[in-house]
Design a protein around this motif. Structure first.
Motif, PDB file in Angstrom:
ATOM      1  N   ILE A 141      -0.835 -22.598   9.208  1.00  0.00           N
ATOM      2  CA  ILE A 141      -0.456 -21.299   8.650  1.00  0.00           C
ATOM      3  C   ILE A 141      -0.107 -20.319   9.759  1.00  0.00           C
ATOM      4  O   ILE A 141       0.869 -19.564   9.667  1.00  0.00           O
ATOM      5  N   ALA A 142      -0.869 -20.324  10.820  1.00  0.00           N
ATOM      6  CA  ALA A 142      -0.673 -19.349  11.895  1.00  0.00           C
ATOM      7  C   ALA A 142       0.619 -19.587  12.664  1.00  0.00           C
ATOM      8  O   ALA A 142       1.340 -18.639  13.005  1.00  0.00           O
ATOM      9  N   SER A 143       0.947 -20.857  12.949  1.00  0.00           N
ATOM     10  CA  SER A 143       2.094 -21.157  13.807  1.00  0.00           C
ATOM     11  C   SER A 143       3.308 -21.669  13.059  1.00  0.00           C
ATOM     12  O   SER A 143       4.406 -21.721  13.613  1.00  0.00           O
ATOM     13  N   GLY A 144       3.120 -22.076  11.810  1.00  0.00           N
ATOM     14  CA  GLY A 144       4.231 -22.636  11.054  1.00  0.00           C
ATOM     15  C   GLY A 144       4.469 -24.098  11.338  1.00  0.00           C
ATOM     16  O   GLY A 144       5.444 -24.681  10.851  1.00  0.00           O
TER      17      GLY A 144
ATOM     18  N   SER B  54       5.716 -20.734   3.233  1.00  0.00           N
ATOM     19  CA  SER B  54       7.053 -21.305   3.335  1.00  0.00           C
ATOM     20  C   SER B  54       7.101 -22.665   2.656  1.00  0.00           C
ATOM     21  O   SER B  54       6.078 -23.341   2.479  1.00  0.00           O
ATOM     22  N   ARG B  55       8.300 -23.090   2.274  1.00  0.00           N
ATOM     23  CA  ARG B  55       8.464 -24.392   1.641  1.00  0.00           C
ATOM     24  C   ARG B  55       7.983 -25.512   2.559  1.00  0.00           C
ATOM     25  O   ARG B  55       7.392 -26.493   2.100  1.00  0.00           O
ATOM     26  N   TYR B  56       8.252 -25.385   3.830  1.00  0.00           N
ATOM     27  CA  TYR B  56       7.826 -26.413   4.782  1.00  0.00           C
ATOM     28  C   TYR B  56       6.301 -26.530   4.787  1.00  0.00           C
ATOM     29  O   TYR B  56       5.751 -27.630   4.670  1.00  0.00           O
ATOM     30  N   VAL B  57       5.619 -25.399   4.931  1.00  0.00           N
ATOM     31  CA  VAL B  57       4.155 -25.414   4.999  1.00  0.00           C
ATOM     32  C   VAL B  57       3.554 -25.950   3.702  1.00  0.00           C
ATOM     33  O   VAL B  57       2.628 -26.763   3.716  1.00  0.00           O
ATOM     34  N   VAL B  58       4.082 -25.516   2.561  1.00  0.00           N
ATOM     35  CA  VAL B  58       3.568 -25.995   1.278  1.00  0.00           C
ATOM     36  C   VAL B  58       3.754 -27.500   1.151  1.00  0.00           C
ATOM     37  O   VAL B  58       2.873 -28.214   0.651  1.00  0.00           O
TER      38      VAL B  58
ATOM     39  N   PRO C  16     -10.061 -27.816   7.972  1.00  0.00           N
ATOM     40  CA  PRO C  16      -9.870 -26.364   7.982  1.00  0.00           C
ATOM     41  C   PRO C  16      -9.135 -25.885   9.227  1.00  0.00           C
ATOM     42  O   PRO C  16      -8.280 -24.988   9.151  1.00  0.00           O
ATOM     43  N   TYR C  17      -9.456 -26.466  10.375  1.00  0.00           N
ATOM     44  CA  TYR C  17      -8.744 -26.122  11.611  1.00  0.00           C
ATOM     45  C   TYR C  17      -7.263 -26.453  11.492  1.00  0.00           C
ATOM     46  O   TYR C  17      -6.391 -25.647  11.862  1.00  0.00           O
ATOM     47  N   PHE C  18      -6.950 -27.621  10.974  1.00  0.00           N
ATOM     48  CA  PHE C  18      -5.553 -28.044  10.808  1.00  0.00           C
ATOM     49  C   PHE C  18      -4.784 -27.034   9.949  1.00  0.00           C
ATOM     50  O   PHE C  18      -3.678 -26.610  10.296  1.00  0.00           O
ATOM     51  N   GLN C  19      -5.368 -26.639   8.813  1.00  0.00           N
ATOM     52  CA  GLN C  19      -4.691 -25.710   7.911  1.00  0.00           C
ATOM     53  C   GLN C  19      -4.493 -24.337   8.556  1.00  0.00           C
ATOM     54  O   GLN C  19      -3.432 -23.723   8.436  1.00  0.00           O
TER      55      GLN C  19
END
Length: 374
Positions: A353-356, A264-268, A346-349
């Motif tokens: 990704i999983a929760s948005g 998503s644009r937000y995640v990117v 890595p945990y943060f990413q």
């Protein structure tokens, strides 16, 4: 006559089997043939795509060394590094799976490398062509974009370019913070004076090529697990400290920008700024200087994204919100030790990704679970 060099293609792909086959077909139809093609696929049904590629394309080109593997871990930088470890050609083309080369693209790029008698050129990129390379049909859906640089209006085009670069910040050079404080300064060697080339500071990820030993010396940052702005900037800038990066206007490539498999644009937007903070934390030779520059740049990007989200009628302002979220969480990056950063980011990413949305703070980085990407 200079020695002829070999070139190979490394493609990292995810859920883009439609456009991938077209990308590979155009690669094997180049006027200068590749010696190898390596595909690292993180898709759920990668075996099916592999079977199709090997039957419909590879079987007709047995002179090419073909490797089609499942990704050890999903993530563009990680997949590219996996492919690079398998590469043997002199020159490695690291294109996106939706990059479509014009027929002479590889030939023109190799012409530059082979004319480089001094060996100072470490990377060459093509120019971006606005149209498809031939009358081909793409059975895929392109990414939705707002106003773009091909829509210049006669009479005010120079003003539009100024807005594009300095207000919208749609120029990669403005978004890259060099770890040494400034970019290396090179002059085009006389052996290349007859070619249509110009020095560039960093590369655009969809059209990168490198001398294999140069990119092997500066592989893609393994902490950047998913696609987002900066993984290409980071690697190309680090390579540029060893030698010149060039762009040749005689080599053309069309970037289709498939909508398949995108975040998503937000995640990117979150990842784009957080990735930059991580790379500065790892590579800057003056972290205080570059931390301040990072915050100044990110605030400027927030202002730019207000205009871009608004003009594109994205009324939830996903890109603005993503950058604001990164501003909130990035101070954590600069506080962590190397070991904590390697565990926490890595945990943060993964959680993003999983929760948005980014994981809640505070948490002690050393007690957080290791990220599982597959």
């Amino acid at each position: 006559m200079n020695e002829l060099l070999s070139w190979g293609l490394v493609i990292a792909t995810y859920q883009r089997e439609k456009i991938l086959c077209q990308c590979l077909q155009l690669a094997v139809e180049q006027t200068r043939k590749p010696s190898e093609i390596i595909v690292i696929d993180a898709s759920d049904h990668w075996q099916n795509t592999r079977t199709q590629v090997m039957a419909e394309i590879a079987s007709h080109h047995p002179e090419i060394r073909w490797i089609y593997q499942a990704a050890d871990q999903r993530g563009l930088p990680l997949q590219r590094n996996q492919g690079l470890a398998l590469a043997t050609a002199d020159i490695t083309f690291l294109l996106d799976d939706d990059s479509l080369m014009y027929p002479t693209c590889a030939e023109e790029i190799m012409r530059v490398y082979e004319a480089d008698a001094e060996g100072v050129v470490k990377g060459v990129q093509s120019i971006l062509a606005p149209t498809l390379p031939s009358e081909i049909t793409i059975n895929d859906v392109p990414k939705e974009v707002g106003w773009h640089r091909d829509q210049w209006i006669p009479g005010i085009a120079s003003f539009q370019r100024f807005i594009w670069r300095h207000v919208f910040l749609m120029d990669s050079d403005f978004l890259c913070i060099p770890y040494d404080g400034e970019f290396p300064d090179y002059s085009v060697p006389t052996s290349l004076s007859h070619l249509n080339v110009r020095p560039v500071k960093i590369f655009h990820g969809c059209r990168m090529t490198y001398r294999r030993e140069a990119i092997a010396q500066e592989p893609f940052e393994p902490l950047l697990l998913f696609y987002a702005l900066l993984e290409d900037m980071d690697a190309s800038y680090r390579v540029s400290r060893h030698g010149m990066l060039l762009e040749t206007s005689d080599a053309k490539l069309h970037h289709f920008q498939s909508n398949s498999g995108r975040l998503s644009r937000y995640v990117v937007s979150v990842l784009s700024a957080m990735n930059q903070a991580v790379c500065l934390r790892r590579y800057s030779n003056d972290l205080k200087r570059d931390r301040d520059r990072f915050y100044q740049l990110t605030v400027r990007r927030v202002v730019a994204e207000i205009f871009k989200d608004g003009l594109s009628r994205r009324w939830t302002f996903p890109q603005v919100c993503g950058l604001l979220s990164a501003l909130k969480h990035s101070p954590q990056v600069f506080k962590l030790s190397d070991e904590e950063l390697e565990h926490w980011y890595p945990y943060f990413q993964k959680e993003l990704i999983a929760s948005g949305k980014p994981p809640a703070f505070p948490q002690t980085p050393s007690t957080q679970p290791a990220a599982e990407i597959r």
